[in-house]
Design a protein around this motif. Structure first.
Motif, short mmCIF file in Angstrom:
data_model
loop_
_atom_site.label_atom_id
_atom_site.label_comp_id
_atom_site.label_asym_id
_atom_site.label_seq_id
_atom_site.Cartn_x
_atom_site.Cartn_y
_atom_site.Cartn_z
N ARG A 84 2.41 -16.37 -14.86
CA ARG A 84 2.46 -17.66 -13.86
C ARG A 84 1.25 -18.62 -14.16
O ARG A 84 1.50 -19.85 -13.96
CB ARG A 84 2.03 -17.04 -12.46
N LYS A 85 0.28 -18.07 -14.97
CA LYS A 85 -0.84 -18.97 -15.44
C LYS A 85 -0.32 -19.85 -16.34
O LYS A 85 -0.61 -21.06 -16.51
CB LYS A 85 -2.18 -18.30 -15.64
N ARG A 106 0.77 -11.97 -13.82
CA ARG A 106 0.09 -13.26 -13.49
C ARG A 106 -0.29 -14.09 -14.70
O ARG A 106 -0.45 -15.24 -14.47
CB ARG A 106 -1.53 -12.54 -13.18
#
Length: 159
Positions: free
Chosen positions: A144-145, A141
């Motif tokens: 992706r951020k 995550r």
């Protein structure tokens, strides 16, 4: 009938049918074809793949901005990024992914570069998984951020 025509039209197709029938009679099927290396970038995530391909375009047009991004936000010496950009087997998308995976895995970028260079047959997904950056994890995550943050800084639309 000439011999070559007989071989080509009668004998070879008959032998192939016999081999297939023999395999079916034994309950076996032909072995699947060997899987080739994952198509680049092979992250296993279509969105990440689109970003990495787009990063190649961005870096080709703005190499200094790309090197600045990597140095400033991914803790990679600018000279290292510039040297990697000159390597024929490395694209800007590869450099980005190596350094982004390294950051979320708590590794230096050089360690991930070595891991990719050692074995990347399964694409970036396999390399990231070996470093415990698997889809669904907190590290993934963050990866992706990081892509979203990079695009925001570049004021570039999402691919």
């Amino acid at each position: 009938m000439p011999a070559t025509r007989f071989l080509r039209t009668t004998l070879f197709p008959g032998l192939i049918a016999l081999v297939v029938a023999a395999g079916a009679a034994q309950g076996t099927t032909p072995a699947p074809a060997r899987t080739e290396a994952a198509e680049w970038p092979g992250s296993g995530d279509a969105s990440v793949d689109r970003h990495l391909k787009d990063i190649n375009d961005y870096a080709a047009r703005y190499p200094a901005a790309f090197a600045d991004e990597m140095a400033r936000y991914y803790s990679v010496p600018r000279a290292y990024v510039e040297a990697m950009m000159k390597q024929p087997d490395w694209s800007a998308g590869d450099i980005y992914m190596a350094c982004a995976v390294a950051q979320v895995a708590g590794q230096p970028c050089r360690a991930v570069v070595r891991e990719w260079s050692r074995d990347h047959a399964g694409g970036w997904r396999a390399v990231a998984e070996r470093l415990d950056v698997r889809p669904g994890t907190a590290g993934y995550r963050r990866l992706r951020k990081g892509l979203d943050d990079t695009y925001r800084r570049w004021e570039r639309p999402e691919p």
